[in-house]
Design a protein around this motif. Sequence first.
Motif, PDB file in Angstrom:
ATOM      1  N   THR A 171     -13.600 -10.261   7.257  1.00 14.74           N
ATOM      2  CA  THR A 171     -12.890 -11.180   6.039  1.00 14.74           C
ATOM      3  C   THR A 171     -12.443 -12.429   6.555  1.00 14.74           C
ATOM      4  O   THR A 171     -12.385 -13.477   5.576  1.00 14.74           O
ATOM      5  CB  THR A 171     -11.536 -10.331   5.922  1.00 14.74           C
ATOM      6  OG1 THR A 171     -11.998  -8.844   5.885  1.00 14.74           O
ATOM      7  CG2 THR A 171     -10.898 -10.669   4.499  1.00 14.74           C
TER       8      THR A 171
ATOM      9  N   THR B 178      -4.388  -8.690   0.346  1.00 13.32           N
ATOM     10  CA  THR B 178      -4.472  -8.235  -1.238  1.00 13.32           C
ATOM     11  C   THR B 178      -3.591  -7.726  -1.875  1.00 13.32           C
ATOM     12  O   THR B 178      -2.721  -7.166  -1.285  1.00 13.32           O
ATOM     13  CB  THR B 178      -5.806  -7.265  -0.762  1.00 13.32           C
ATOM     14  OG1 THR B 178      -5.477  -6.109   0.076  1.00 13.32           O
ATOM     15  CG2 THR B 178      -6.963  -7.843  -0.476  1.00 13.32           C
TER      16      THR B 178
ATOM     17  N   SER C 118      -9.888  -1.878   0.096  1.00 14.28           N
ATOM     18  CA  SER C 118     -10.236  -2.846  -0.971  1.00 14.28           C
ATOM     19  C   SER C 118      -9.159  -3.532  -1.699  1.00 14.28           C
ATOM     20  O   SER C 118      -7.934  -3.090  -1.289  1.00 14.28           O
ATOM     21  CB  SER C 118     -11.346  -2.401  -2.248  1.00 14.28           C
ATOM     22  OG  SER C 118     -10.256  -1.348  -2.714  1.00 14.28           O
TER      23      SER C 118
ATOM     24  N   PHE D 128      -7.712 -10.400  -3.496  1.00 13.07           N
ATOM     25  CA  PHE D 128      -6.907 -11.451  -2.664  1.00 13.07           C
ATOM     26  C   PHE D 128      -5.763 -11.988  -3.273  1.00 13.07           C
ATOM     27  O   PHE D 128      -5.725 -12.346  -4.667  1.00 13.07           O
ATOM     28  CB  PHE D 128      -8.053 -12.573  -2.152  1.00 13.07           C
ATOM     29  CG  PHE D 128      -8.983 -11.955  -1.278  1.00 13.07           C
ATOM     30  CD1 PHE D 128      -8.689 -11.089  -0.150  1.00 13.07           C
ATOM     31  CD2 PHE D 128     -10.350 -12.504  -1.363  1.00 13.07           C
ATOM     32  CE1 PHE D 128      -9.588 -10.831   0.795  1.00 13.07           C
ATOM     33  CE2 PHE D 128     -11.312 -11.926  -0.264  1.00 13.07           C
ATOM     34  CZ  PHE D 128     -10.820 -10.947   0.709  1.00 13.07           C
TER      35      PHE D 128
END
Length: 488
Positions: free
Chosen positions: A320, A404, A426, A429
């Motif tokens: 990331t 996130t 998951s 953002f």
Amino acid sequence: MAEEAVLGFLQTNEHISDSHEFADSIGVSHTELENLIKSLKGFQIVDAQEITRESWVLTEEGKTYMVNGSPEALFFSAIPPEGISRSNLKEKLGAEIFDIGSKAAAKNRWITFEKDLVKRKVESVQDEVKNVLARINSGAAVGDQVINDLKRRKLIIKQTWKGYSLKKGPKYVSKRKKPETDLTREHIVSGDWKNLEFKEYNLNAEAPQIQAGYLHSLLEVREQIQNIFLEMGFEEMPTNNFVESSFWNFDALFQPQQHPARDSHDTFFLETPASTQNLPEGYLGRVKLVHESGGYGSKGYGYDWKREEAEKNLLRTHTTAVSTRMLYALAQQDTFTPKRYYSIDRVFRNEAVDRTHLAEFHQIEGLICDRGLTLGDLIGVLEDFFSRLGMSKLRFKPAYNPYTEPSMEIFSYHDGLQKWVEVGNSGMFRPEMLLPMGLPEDVNVIAWGLSLERPTMILYGISNIRDLFEPKVDFNLIKSNPICRLGL
Ligand code: PHE
């Protein structure tokens, strides 16, 4: 050649009634002829019927008598006209011939015994046994009585032959064309190909093992996943920097400096060079602000953000960090263009090593950056992506990541294991991450990450990660791995 002989014979004759006789007549072994018959039969050039035939053959003892004469004849011949003592005769003939010969000669009434003396009773004798053995040996027929006698004396034995009788088959030809194996340029140019017979492909033949380089299982699965991303229109991100600054790995992701993941118990920090000076200044200032006091509708964390902490070098703990660099670069462009990015590369974590954990592994990461994306888009793209991996039953569980909101853990039902297994993480953002970069306010980023090792272990039935990665990998496993096909 045996083939010519067989086909030629059948051209003028109805049958070959006995393959044994035929083999003898053309001077080849029956085994050779039998192989030929099987091949001709396979092509329906001949019809072959199995036959069994019985015949009498001489035993070893029988063969000796055929050559040297029968013991009774030898016995008789050894007696001089005046007679001979038993002991002398026995010495002359040997005990065995003497014993057998004396009995048989006596039975034939060829001799008499007078006290110790052996005498001829007739003038001369015919060695019938020797003669009849020679006849049997040459295949001639002899009467039952004679056969029974010889059989009782173990001079002959019955043998059963397996053989064939042959006649023309439906595809009989007097001369078989040798089928061509290759169609060549010459065949085409000359027009020969029209008359040639070509050998059929043997689709059941085993191919030779190819001695070549082999892809490691992880690379096989990586390639498949790469293809999935490419099919879905994703571009690969450059992941060729294992060393990263804390700034790009954590701070830019709105991960506070006192977060436990930033401890050396979880992250490998570098000793040399321990820090980096090369950070984007204006952006760095906005990151500092958002951590300390927020902005963009956020309150921030309310602590003293320290540049030294952001400058610390580490081995990246997730890819990331690369996504963050890419999004920042995107934000620096004059006009915003939507992007789909992916990467598959190595990350490092200071973990206790066990059956399922190593201090380094590979992370698969995908992200979509566009205007007006929602959580529904994230769920949709995850369902698309994972179903291409063969995981179509998904469940999502609310989770937490500093960067996130909302965040979801991804679970997939594993038919083999009969349970839900966690397959990824998951989320969308946060504005605290995207807006300091300079991305337009209506741009959202949906993203997910998973390890490459877990699906590979499940696919290849490997239960210990050390059998998959690092020095203990068994080369034969790599060599014999079936081709990886995800989603089938
Ligand atoms: N970086 C996360 C991890 O290391 C994966 C992730 C990527 C989560 C993108 C959300 C969004 O597990």
